[in-house]
Design an enzyme around this catalytic site. Sequence first.
Site, PDB file in Angstrom:
ATOM      1  CG  ASP A 143      32.869  72.726 -15.152  1.00  0.00           C
ATOM      2  OD1 ASP A 143      31.994  73.601 -15.277  1.00  0.00           O
ATOM      3  OD2 ASP A 143      32.882  71.911 -14.206  1.00  0.00           O
TER       4      ASP A 143
ATOM      5  CG  HIS B 120      28.188  75.776 -18.695  1.00  0.00           C
ATOM      6  ND1 HIS B 120      28.735  74.904 -17.788  1.00  0.00           N
ATOM      7  CD2 HIS B 120      27.313  76.537 -17.989  1.00  0.00           C
ATOM      8  CE1 HIS B 120      28.218  75.119 -16.592  1.00  0.00           C
ATOM      9  NE2 HIS B 120      27.345  76.103 -16.689  1.00  0.00           N
TER      10      HIS B 120
ATOM     11  CG  HIS C 257      29.139  80.410 -15.300  1.00  0.00           C
ATOM     12  ND1 HIS C 257      28.520  80.899 -14.167  1.00  0.00           N
ATOM     13  CD2 HIS C 257      28.702  79.139 -15.456  1.00  0.00           C
ATOM     14  CE1 HIS C 257      27.755  79.952 -13.650  1.00  0.00           C
ATOM     15  NE2 HIS C 257      27.837  78.880 -14.418  1.00  0.00           N
TER      16      HIS C 257
ATOM     17  CG  ASN D 270      22.714  76.373 -16.579  1.00  0.00           C
ATOM     18  OD1 ASN D 270      21.915  76.049 -17.457  1.00  0.00           O
ATOM     19  ND2 ASN D 270      23.757  75.634 -16.260  1.00  0.00           N
TER      20      ASN D 270
ATOM     21  CB  SER E 296      25.560  75.499  -8.945  1.00  0.00           C
ATOM     22  OG  SER E 296      26.589  75.387  -9.907  1.00  0.00           O
ATOM     23  CB  VAL E 297      28.940  79.447  -9.806  1.00  0.00           C
ATOM     24  CG1 VAL E 297      29.935  80.560  -9.472  1.00  0.00           C
ATOM     25  CG2 VAL E 297      29.509  78.087  -9.389  1.00  0.00           C
TER      26      VAL E 297
HETATM   27  P1  5GP Z   1      26.219  76.489 -13.200  1.00  0.00           P
HETATM   28  O1  5GP Z   1      25.603  75.257 -12.606  1.00  0.00           O
HETATM   29  O2  5GP Z   1      26.201  77.648 -12.235  1.00  0.00           O
HETATM   30  O3  5GP Z   1      25.679  76.838 -14.555  1.00  0.00           O
HETATM   31  O4  5GP Z   1      27.739  76.103 -13.479  1.00  0.00           O
HETATM   32  C1  5GP Z   1      28.746  76.174 -12.528  1.00  0.00           C
HETATM   33  C2  5GP Z   1      29.888  75.344 -13.033  1.00  0.00           C
HETATM   34  O5  5GP Z   1      31.046  75.678 -12.285  1.00  0.00           O
HETATM   35  C3  5GP Z   1      29.684  73.831 -12.869  1.00  0.00           C
HETATM   36  O6  5GP Z   1      29.800  73.187 -14.140  1.00  0.00           O
HETATM   37  C4  5GP Z   1      30.794  73.413 -11.900  1.00  0.00           C
HETATM   38  O7  5GP Z   1      31.335  72.147 -12.186  1.00  0.00           O
HETATM   39  C5  5GP Z   1      31.817  74.522 -12.078  1.00  0.00           C
HETATM   40  N1  5GP Z   1      32.624  74.776 -10.894  1.00  0.00           N
HETATM   41  C6  5GP Z   1      32.186  74.906  -9.607  1.00  0.00           C
HETATM   42  N2  5GP Z   1      33.216  75.154  -8.782  1.00  0.00           N
HETATM   43  C7  5GP Z   1      34.328  75.199  -9.547  1.00  0.00           C
HETATM   44  C8  5GP Z   1      35.722  75.429  -9.258  1.00  0.00           C
HETATM   45  O8  5GP Z   1      36.135  75.664  -8.123  1.00  0.00           O
HETATM   46  N3  5GP Z   1      36.576  75.407 -10.317  1.00  0.00           N
HETATM   47  C9  5GP Z   1      36.154  75.168 -11.602  1.00  0.00           C
HETATM   48  N4  5GP Z   1      37.083  75.162 -12.553  1.00  0.00           N
HETATM   49  N5  5GP Z   1      34.853  74.950 -11.905  1.00  0.00           N
HETATM   50  C10 5GP Z   1      33.965  74.966 -10.897  1.00  0.00           C
END
Ligand code: 5GP
Length: 114
Positions: free
Chosen positions: A30, A102, A100, A87, A95-96
């Site tokens: 991450d 974690h 995925h 999430n 957020s993405v």
């Molecule tokens: P979410 O909030 O969707 O569960 O998790 C998205 C995760 O993707 C976050 O922990 C964030 O730090 C990680 N993330 C976002 N953009 C990038 C990126 O460009 N590269 C990497 N390696 N992680 C990312």
Amino acid sequence: MAKSIFQRIIDRELPAKIAYEDDLCLAIHDINPQAPVHMLIFPRKPLARIADAGKDDQALLGHLLLTAARVAQAVGLDESGFRLVINSGRDAGESVPHLHVHLLGQRRLGWPPG
Ligand code: 5GP
């Protein structure tokens, strides 16, 4: 629809620290780690979130979880333990929009989560 960040990493359009990959998924570090070990395991298939997964994705979802556990063992977390988090949607803080898992470890994690 625009490609997600993770799709762009899969397609090698964006750099990432890739810890593992196979024909179905990748594990990367991450970019904003919330624990000494914080990795993301995601499928090559562009599924937006777990809530959108269907019966056809059953084997893929199993593969993601088993891969996450294997990666955790590979970095030495099998004795101390680790947490897997998915999430899904706004209230969870997704957020993405590319499914995925974690993988968090190497520190005591609080419960309940914030
Ligand atoms: P979410 O909030 O969707 O569960 O998790 C998205 C995760 O993707 C976050 O922990 C964030 O730090 C990680 N993330 C976002 N953009 C990038 C990126 O460009 N590269 C990497 N390696 N992680 C990312």
